[in-house]
Motif scaffolding. Structure first.
Motif, mmCIF file in Angstrom:
data_model
loop_
_atom_site.group_PDB
_atom_site.id
_atom_site.type_symbol
_atom_site.label_atom_id
_atom_site.label_comp_id
_atom_site.label_asym_id
_atom_site.label_seq_id
_atom_site.Cartn_x
_atom_site.Cartn_y
_atom_site.Cartn_z
ATOM 1 N N ILE A 51 38.491 43.815 45.355
ATOM 2 C CA ILE A 51 39.915 43.911 45.687
ATOM 3 C C ILE A 51 40.103 44.202 47.171
ATOM 4 O O ILE A 51 40.933 43.580 47.843
ATOM 5 C CB ILE A 51 40.597 45.005 44.834
ATOM 6 C CG1 ILE A 51 40.620 44.582 43.358
ATOM 7 C CG2 ILE A 51 42.018 45.275 45.327
ATOM 8 C CD1 ILE A 51 41.085 45.672 42.420
ATOM 9 N N ASN A 52 39.325 45.142 47.691
ATOM 10 C CA ASN A 52 39.433 45.483 49.110
ATOM 11 C C ASN A 52 39.055 44.309 50.004
ATOM 12 O O ASN A 52 39.703 44.041 51.021
ATOM 13 C CB ASN A 52 38.543 46.692 49.430
ATOM 14 C CG ASN A 52 39.159 48.003 48.970
ATOM 15 O OD1 ASN A 52 40.333 48.274 49.223
ATOM 16 N ND2 ASN A 52 38.405 48.816 48.279
ATOM 17 N N ILE A 78 48.354 41.518 45.837
ATOM 18 C CA ILE A 78 47.253 40.975 45.047
ATOM 19 C C ILE A 78 47.679 40.891 43.585
ATOM 20 O O ILE A 78 48.259 41.831 43.044
ATOM 21 C CB ILE A 78 45.988 41.849 45.171
ATOM 22 C CG1 ILE A 78 45.467 41.808 46.610
ATOM 23 C CG2 ILE A 78 44.899 41.399 44.200
ATOM 24 C CD1 ILE A 78 44.260 42.680 46.856
ATOM 25 N N SER A 84 41.707 41.623 49.955
ATOM 26 C CA SER A 84 42.867 42.018 50.763
ATOM 27 C C SER A 84 42.649 41.729 52.233
ATOM 28 O O SER A 84 43.604 41.569 52.995
ATOM 29 C CB SER A 84 43.174 43.507 50.565
ATOM 30 O OG SER A 84 42.239 44.325 51.252
ATOM 31 N N VAL A 93 43.357 37.128 42.135
ATOM 32 C CA VAL A 93 41.999 37.454 41.685
ATOM 33 C C VAL A 93 41.927 37.140 40.191
ATOM 34 O O VAL A 93 42.601 37.777 39.382
ATOM 35 C CB VAL A 93 41.671 38.941 41.913
ATOM 36 C CG1 VAL A 93 40.313 39.290 41.308
ATOM 37 C CG2 VAL A 93 41.680 39.257 43.405
ATOM 38 N N LYS A 134 47.394 37.122 47.175
ATOM 39 C CA LYS A 134 46.008 36.826 46.825
ATOM 40 C C LYS A 134 45.850 36.925 45.303
ATOM 41 O O LYS A 134 46.201 37.942 44.714
ATOM 42 C CB LYS A 134 45.053 37.831 47.481
ATOM 43 C CG LYS A 134 45.290 38.072 48.957
ATOM 44 C CD LYS A 134 45.016 36.842 49.777
ATOM 45 C CE LYS A 134 45.155 37.159 51.259
ATOM 46 N NZ LYS A 134 45.006 35.967 52.107
ATOM 47 N N VAL A 145 49.395 45.883 43.817
ATOM 48 C CA VAL A 145 48.638 45.092 42.845
ATOM 49 C C VAL A 145 49.448 44.888 41.571
ATOM 50 O O VAL A 145 50.036 45.834 41.040
ATOM 51 C CB VAL A 145 47.296 45.772 42.505
ATOM 52 C CG1 VAL A 145 46.556 44.997 41.426
ATOM 53 C CG2 VAL A 145 46.433 45.890 43.760
ATOM 54 N N ILE A 191 45.996 40.346 39.911
ATOM 55 C CA ILE A 191 44.778 40.244 39.097
ATOM 56 C C ILE A 191 45.178 39.587 37.782
ATOM 57 O O ILE A 191 46.002 40.121 37.045
ATOM 58 C CB ILE A 191 44.166 41.630 38.841
ATOM 59 C CG1 ILE A 191 43.797 42.303 40.170
ATOM 60 C CG2 ILE A 191 42.933 41.519 37.944
ATOM 61 C CD1 ILE A 191 43.262 43.711 40.018
ATOM 62 N N LEU A 251 34.453 45.985 41.306
ATOM 63 C CA LEU A 251 35.807 45.430 41.236
ATOM 64 C C LEU A 251 36.661 45.972 42.374
ATOM 65 O O LEU A 251 37.405 45.218 43.018
ATOM 66 C CB LEU A 251 36.456 45.760 39.885
ATOM 67 C CG LEU A 251 37.912 45.289 39.723
ATOM 68 C CD1 LEU A 251 38.018 43.776 39.884
ATOM 69 C CD2 LEU A 251 38.461 45.726 38.369
ATOM 70 N N ILE A 252 36.559 47.274 42.641
ATOM 71 C CA ILE A 252 37.306 47.878 43.747
ATOM 72 C C ILE A 252 36.882 47.243 45.066
ATOM 73 O O ILE A 252 37.713 46.937 45.930
ATOM 74 C CB ILE A 252 37.082 49.394 43.798
ATOM 75 C CG1 ILE A 252 37.577 50.063 42.510
ATOM 76 C CG2 ILE A 252 37.792 49.995 45.008
ATOM 77 C CD1 ILE A 252 39.024 49.851 42.210
ATOM 78 N N LEU A 297 42.930 51.836 38.558
ATOM 79 C CA LEU A 297 43.270 51.437 39.929
ATOM 80 C C LEU A 297 44.214 52.433 40.597
ATOM 81 O O LEU A 297 44.152 52.631 41.821
ATOM 82 C CB LEU A 297 43.894 50.042 39.934
ATOM 83 C CG LEU A 297 42.979 48.888 39.497
ATOM 84 C CD1 LEU A 297 43.716 47.555 39.612
ATOM 85 C CD2 LEU A 297 41.704 48.857 40.322
ATOM 86 N N ILE A 357 45.557 51.786 46.875
ATOM 87 C CA ILE A 357 45.964 50.798 45.876
ATOM 88 C C ILE A 357 47.165 51.329 45.093
ATOM 89 O O ILE A 357 47.139 52.458 44.589
ATOM 90 C CB ILE A 357 44.819 50.461 44.903
ATOM 91 C CG1 ILE A 357 43.673 49.773 45.650
ATOM 92 C CG2 ILE A 357 45.324 49.564 43.759
ATOM 93 C CD1 ILE A 357 42.489 49.433 44.769
#
Length: 228
Positions: free
Chosen positions: A126-127, A61, A130, A90, A88, A17, A63, A122-123, A34, A40
């Motif tokens: 993120i998952n 990812i 992914s 976010v 990805k 991340v 952010i 938020l976690i 995180l 992560i």
């Protein structure tokens, strides 16, 4: 409010991340949070000048707060996804401008999240990102999100349904499974160059900036045969 649109993607190992935000305190605070989460790994955090960090750290990812000074974040996201389509993005922001929500998804982001979100959610976002899900989590946008889902107010520039050839449908079904161009070529017994040509034609037809966005639009519009 959380709204999920799903297509297939598989990721192995820790999620790498990268955090991009205009405030050092926020960057460092989010990184500490995180880093405590299993699976992560925060590879870096930075401000407005983030293109080099993406190239050097190769995150899974990113952010990003789109409220960054002196840059057009949407154009940069679009450019990065053209060369690195598996990243990805976010968006994590306080912005309540509808145009920012629209511009984010037009650029190809995977999630648009309010900074009012709690850490647990938020976690979860993120998952899920992914794994290939596209998510909107923004309480102030509830009514607009409903309109988007019911197609009362489609995204600006959203393509109308258009025909894909049988071969293009098969290619799209394999993209949904997370296959690379080489894997698609091996499966269909064609050259990687031919796969690239198919992808270019599909993305042009659907006006999609990334292959993931093309797969989502193709499935949403019923352009992929369910038997694929």
């Amino acid at each position: 409010m959380v709204v999920y649109f799903v297509f297939s993607y598989v990721s192995d190992g820790n999620m790498r991340v990268l955090i991009i935000d205009g405030h050092d305190i926020f960057q460092q605070g989010l990184e500490k949070i995180l880093q405590c989460e299993p699976g992560i790994e925060v590879v870096s955090h930075c401000g407005a000048l983030w293109e080099k960090a993406v190239i050097e750290n190769k995150p899974d990812i990113v952010i990003i707060d789109i409220c960054l000074e002196q840059i057009n974040p949407f154009e940069l996201i679009r450019q990065v996804l053209q060369s690195e389509p598996n990243i990805k993005f976010v968006v994590l922001t306080y912005s309540e401008l509808r145009k920012d929500l629209i511009s984010s998804f037009e650029a190809g982001v995977s999630a648009y999240i309010s900074k009012h979100i709690d850490i647990k959610n938020l976690i979860q976002v993120i998952n899920r990102v992914s794994r290939g899900e596209v998510i909107i989590y923004h309480p102030s946008k509830k009514d607009f999100i409903i309109k988007m889902l019911t197609r009362e107010e489609p995204l600006k520039g959203a393509p109308r349904a258009t025909a894909l050839t049988r071969q293009e449908q098969v290619v799209m079904s394999l993209v949904e499974e997370g296959r690379t161009n080489q894997e698609i070529a091996d499966t269909l017994v064609i050259s990687p160059h031919t796969v690239k040509v198919h992808m270019r034609n599909i993305m042009e037809k659907l006006q999609a900036p990334t292959r993931q966005r093309a797969a989502y639009l193709a499935r949403e519009q019923g352009l992929i045969d369910s038997s694929n």
